[in-house]
Scaffold this motif. Structure first.
Motif, short mmCIF file in Angstrom:
data_model
loop_
_atom_site.label_atom_id
_atom_site.label_comp_id
_atom_site.label_asym_id
_atom_site.label_seq_id
_atom_site.Cartn_x
_atom_site.Cartn_y
_atom_site.Cartn_z
N GLY A 139 0.80 -1.22 0.00
CA GLY A 139 0.00 0.00 0.00
C GLY A 139 0.83 1.27 0.00
N GLN A 140 2.09 1.15 0.42
CA GLN A 140 2.98 2.31 0.45
C GLN A 140 3.12 2.97 -0.92
OE1 GLN A 140 3.56 -0.69 1.69
NE2 GLN A 140 4.61 -0.62 3.66
N LEU A 141 3.03 2.17 -1.99
CA LEU A 141 3.24 2.72 -3.33
C LEU A 141 2.10 3.64 -3.77
CD1 LEU A 141 4.76 -0.29 -5.31
CD2 LEU A 141 5.85 1.36 -3.78
N HIS A 142 1.03 3.67 -3.00
CA HIS A 142 -0.07 4.59 -3.31
C HIS A 142 0.25 6.00 -2.82
CE1 HIS A 142 -4.18 5.70 -4.28
NE2 HIS A 142 -4.34 6.18 -3.06
N TYR A 143 1.22 6.10 -1.91
CA TYR A 143 1.53 7.39 -1.29
C TYR A 143 2.96 7.86 -1.56
CZ TYR A 143 -2.69 6.12 1.20
OH TYR A 143 -3.97 5.74 1.50
N GLY A 144 3.72 7.10 -2.30
CA GLY A 144 5.09 7.47 -2.61
C GLY A 144 5.77 6.30 -3.29
N VAL A 145 7.06 6.13 -3.01
CA VAL A 145 7.77 4.95 -3.50
C VAL A 145 8.16 4.12 -2.29
CG1 VAL A 145 8.64 6.05 -5.58
CG2 VAL A 145 9.98 6.20 -3.48
N GLY A 146 8.46 2.84 -2.51
CA GLY A 146 8.75 1.96 -1.38
C GLY A 146 10.09 1.28 -1.48
N GLN A 147 10.81 1.25 -0.37
CA GLN A 147 12.06 0.52 -0.33
C GLN A 147 11.75 -0.95 -0.07
OE1 GLN A 147 15.05 1.90 2.40
NE2 GLN A 147 16.30 0.07 2.16
N VAL A 148 12.29 -1.81 -0.90
CA VAL A 148 12.07 -3.25 -0.77
C VAL A 148 12.70 -3.72 0.54
CG1 VAL A 148 12.55 -5.52 -1.74
CG2 VAL A 148 11.97 -3.61 -3.25
N VAL A 149 11.88 -4.28 1.41
CA VAL A 149 12.38 -4.79 2.68
C VAL A 149 13.36 -5.92 2.42
CG1 VAL A 149 11.75 -5.90 4.84
CG2 VAL A 149 10.27 -4.13 3.89
N GLY A 150 14.53 -5.81 3.02
CA GLY A 150 15.59 -6.79 2.78
C GLY A 150 16.73 -6.20 1.97
N SER A 151 16.46 -5.10 1.28
CA SER A 151 17.53 -4.43 0.55
C SER A 151 18.25 -3.48 1.50
CB SER A 151 16.99 -3.68 -0.66
OG SER A 151 16.23 -2.54 -0.27
N LYS A 152 19.40 -2.98 1.08
CA LYS A 152 20.20 -2.11 1.92
C LYS A 152 19.52 -0.75 2.08
CE LYS A 152 23.47 -5.04 2.75
NZ LYS A 152 23.67 -5.60 4.10
N GLY A 153 19.82 -0.09 3.20
CA GLY A 153 19.25 1.21 3.48
C GLY A 153 19.83 2.29 2.58
N ILE A 154 19.18 3.43 2.58
CA ILE A 154 19.63 4.57 1.77
C ILE A 154 21.05 4.97 2.15
CG2 ILE A 154 19.22 7.01 1.27
CD1 ILE A 154 16.22 6.46 1.75
N GLY A 155 21.94 5.00 1.16
CA GLY A 155 23.31 5.40 1.38
C GLY A 155 24.22 4.33 1.95
N GLN A 156 23.67 3.16 2.27
CA GLN A 156 24.49 2.08 2.81
C GLN A 156 25.20 1.31 1.70
OE1 GLN A 156 22.11 -0.49 5.26
NE2 GLN A 156 21.66 1.09 6.78
N LYS A 157 26.25 0.60 2.08
CA LYS A 157 26.94 -0.25 1.13
C LYS A 157 26.03 -1.40 0.74
CE LYS A 157 31.76 0.62 2.41
NZ LYS A 157 33.03 0.01 2.88
N GLY A 158 26.04 -1.74 -0.53
CA GLY A 158 25.18 -2.81 -1.03
C GLY A 158 24.18 -2.26 -2.03
N ASN A 159 23.03 -2.93 -2.13
CA ASN A 159 22.04 -2.57 -3.15
C ASN A 159 20.76 -2.07 -2.48
OD1 ASN A 159 20.65 -2.31 -5.56
ND2 ASN A 159 20.22 -4.49 -5.76
N CYS A 160 20.50 -0.79 -2.61
CA CYS A 160 19.26 -0.19 -2.11
C CYS A 160 18.23 -0.29 -3.23
CB CYS A 160 19.49 1.27 -1.73
SG CYS A 160 18.01 2.15 -1.19
N VAL A 161 17.11 -0.98 -2.96
CA VAL A 161 16.10 -1.24 -4.00
C VAL A 161 14.82 -0.48 -3.69
CG1 VAL A 161 14.85 -3.00 -5.28
CG2 VAL A 161 17.09 -3.54 -4.30
#
Length: 230
Positions: free
Chosen positions: A118-140
């Protein structure tokens, strides 16, 4: 004299033309005209922050989760990528606001919320399990093609994607885009050769939604400094 049938026919024709004109005006207004020009401001200030979300069934909170889990193993990944077929969940009382996403060339400015239902109705959503914003790895981050990511296919190499979180400004540079099938969840995992990666996901083709459009970007700047020197 005009019969009632003829009058109704003319009324329907006029209404149809008005609808076509309205659709043309709306599309013209929202089209990312910046993509047609080679020079434009791609800083965070070229696009305003998103307006406040006002909805009686949604409460935004700045509370950070205890920590996003590590990238799941291939066996535990979801059966398909996030997509527009997800229904809005009326039972969720609150959404966690993780930051703000801006794509200057597309005039996009949206909240980044935790989760992709439902989050995508109000903005964009970070895929749970992906890396956080600015962290090393893949933020999805996923978004609806019919709204936020309508023109995501217009992005080209060098376009900037800006993420703001916890007082920091992270600037990513697009370097590739491609399409995959909904079951190709390998795109959620680590990106070979990229220390700080960002993956944007939306449905494609537009209104068909049989595949997923993937846009990759790499982190090039944190608060005016190179990532390796921050």
């Amino acid at each position: 004299m005009l019969t009632i049938r003829k009058i109704l026919s003319w009324v329907l024709i006029v209404l149809g033309l008005c609808l076509i004109l309205d659709a043309f005006v709306v599309k013209t207004y929202h089209y990312p005209w910046r993509t047609l020009f080679g020079s434009y401001d791609q800083s965070e200030f070229s696009v305003q922050d998103p307006a406040s979300i006002v909805a009686k069934d949604v409460v935004l909170t700045q509370t950070e989760p205890e920590g996003l889990p590590a990238i799941p193993s291939a066996a535990s990944l979801p059966a398909s990528l996030p997509g527009d077929e997800k229904a809005i969940s009326p039972s969720q009382p609150a959404y966690v606001q993780l930051g703000i996403l801006k794509i200057p060339v597309l005039n996009v400015s949206e909240y980044v919320l935790e989760g992709t239902e439902g989050q995508l109705h109000y903005g964009v959503g970070q895929v749970v399990g992906s890396k956080g914003i600015g962290q090393k790895g893949n933020c999805v981050i996923a978004g609806h093609r019919a709204t936020t990511f309508r023109y995501l296919n217009k992005l080209v190499s060098g376009n900037r994607i800006i993420l703001k979180a916890e007082g920091n400004v992270y600037t990513y540079s697009v370097y590739e885009s491609f399409t995959v099938l909904p079951e190709d969840t390998w795109v959620l995992g680590e990106v070979r050769g990229e220390t700080y990666a960002l993956t944007l996901i939306t449905c494609t083709p537009y209104l068909v939604n049989s595949q997923r459009l993937i846009v990759r970007a790499r982190l090039i700047d944190i608060n005016g400094m190179k990532p390796e020197g921050y």
